[in-house]
Design an enzyme around this catalytic site. Structure first.
Site, PDB file in Angstrom:
ATOM      1  N   HIS A 140     -32.467  85.988 -12.688  1.00 21.42           N
ATOM      2  CA  HIS A 140     -31.760  86.830 -13.666  1.00 21.42           C
ATOM      3  C   HIS A 140     -31.948  86.358 -15.103  1.00 21.42           C
ATOM      4  O   HIS A 140     -31.224  86.795 -16.007  1.00 21.42           O
ATOM      5  CB  HIS A 140     -30.265  86.900 -13.316  1.00 21.42           C
ATOM      6  CG  HIS A 140     -30.009  87.587 -12.012  1.00 21.42           C
ATOM      7  ND1 HIS A 140     -28.802  87.520 -11.368  1.00 21.42           N
ATOM      8  CD2 HIS A 140     -30.810  88.347 -11.226  1.00 21.42           C
ATOM      9  CE1 HIS A 140     -28.872  88.207 -10.233  1.00 21.42           C
ATOM     10  NE2 HIS A 140     -30.076  88.721 -10.126  1.00 21.42           N
ATOM     11  N   THR A 143     -22.450  82.562  -3.818  1.00 16.73           N
ATOM     12  CA  THR A 143     -22.745  83.921  -4.268  1.00 16.73           C
ATOM     13  C   THR A 143     -21.957  84.932  -3.431  1.00 16.73           C
ATOM     14  O   THR A 143     -21.788  84.732  -2.227  1.00 16.73           O
ATOM     15  CB  THR A 143     -24.249  84.253  -4.209  1.00 16.73           C
ATOM     16  OG1 THR A 143     -24.446  85.598  -4.645  1.00 16.73           O
ATOM     17  CG2 THR A 143     -24.838  84.082  -2.812  1.00 16.73           C
ATOM     18  N   VAL A 153     -27.784  81.972 -14.960  1.00 14.52           N
ATOM     19  CA  VAL A 153     -28.558  81.916 -16.208  1.00 14.52           C
ATOM     20  C   VAL A 153     -28.183  80.675 -17.019  1.00 14.52           C
ATOM     21  O   VAL A 153     -28.591  80.547 -18.162  1.00 14.52           O
ATOM     22  CB  VAL A 153     -28.305  83.192 -17.049  1.00 14.52           C
ATOM     23  CG1 VAL A 153     -28.788  84.434 -16.295  1.00 14.52           C
ATOM     24  CG2 VAL A 153     -26.833  83.324 -17.451  1.00 14.52           C
TER      25      VAL A 153
END
Ligand code: APR
Length: 259
Positions: free
Chosen positions: A120, A190, A104
């Site tokens: 997100h 990730t 984000v």
């Protein structure tokens, strides 16, 4: 880094037209943005239930905003790192290069990436809790906590997907479409545990794409990756970039030196 694997991947990339990239907090770690589940990760210090759920916001919007105001203050001064920059540069090397991010922080756009799917949300956007209008807000620190909608006075909330909330259906659809159409998918930084984003690399593999994972350590997805490069994204991507550009130039393609 395994030279033979790099050479093989470079060859595959030199022939690829559509590439998709899934990124997580790890790609921003070298810019100084904390990850979530790493050693000093945010979820090691703070409880997600009290800060990143609709119930938490209902209970105590000021507490939630204090935390997001702190994160915005952290992110505001940081710059994209070589990992972000290489991906931005690859837009000129491939017919279609899409970045699908769970982050984000807005650093992909800040690096110059144009085709970014922010699954997100974005920490620099706020949403009116009455009419759901989304607007940009870059003030740090926020002058008022909790901030209110300038039009109707209702509470504003961060335009971020919280635990227990659904992702924007059109963004998710676009992410799966890009994933199923690509020839090569990169999975960078990730932990590959948070759904539905964590399903994307498997969907790419099922659709016949080569999947390349870059991470400091193996993840649950690693056994299914065609290539796994252990290490920092900000070091591995520039190396791959140099090799790819060398190979493209050797093949007569115009591929000037990268970032
Ligand atoms: N280069 C490559 N990988 C790295 C680096 C680096 N410099 N630094 C850390 N990593 C890796 C870690 O090993 C870890 O696997 O990045 C991963 C970060 O994982 P998480 O902290 O779990 O972040 P992420 O996968 O993006 O989280 C997914 O969970 O908390 C929610 O909504 C939030 O978008 C977030 C989602």
């Amino acid at each position: 880094m395994d030279d033979k694997r790099i050479a093989l991947l470079t060859e595959i990339l030199a022939g690829a037209r559509r590439v998709a990239v899934l990124t997580g907090a790890g790609i921003s770690a070298e810019s100084g943005v904390p990850t979530f589940r790493g050693k000093d990760g945010l979820w090691k210090q703070y409880r997600a239930e009290t800060l990143a759920t609709p119930e938490a916001f209902e209970r105590d919007p000021a507490l939630v905003w204090e935390w997001y105001d702190w994160r915005r203050g952290l992110i505001a001064p940081v710059e994209p790192n070589p990992g972000h920059r290489v991906l931005a540069g690859w837009q000129d090397l491939f017919e279609d290069l899409a970045v699908i991010t769970q982050n984000v922080d807005g650093l992909h756009e800040k690096a110059g990436s144009r085709n970014v799917v922010e699954l997100h949300g974005n920490i620099w956007k706020v949403r009116c809790t009455r009419d759901h209008t989304v607007s940009e807000s870059r003030l740090t620190p926020l002058p008022e906590i909790p901030p209110r909608c300038p039009d109707c006075g209702a509470l504003l909330r961060p335009h971020i997907v919280w635990f227990g909330e659904a992702l924007d259906a059109s963004l998710l659809e676009r992410a799966f479409a890009l994933t199923e159409a690509c020839q090569v998918m990169f999975v960078i930084g990730t932990s590959a545990v948070v759904q539905p984003a964590a399903s994307l690399p498997y969907a790419a593999g099922r659709a016949g794409a080569k999947v390349v994972e870059i991470n400091l350590e193996p993840t649950p997805f690693t056994p299914r990756a065609d290539f796994f490069f252990p290490g920092k994204a900000g070091e591995i991507l520039p190396l791959l970039d140099r090799r790819l550009r060398d190979s493209l130039r050797a093949g007569g393609r115009d591929a000037p030196q990268g970032h």
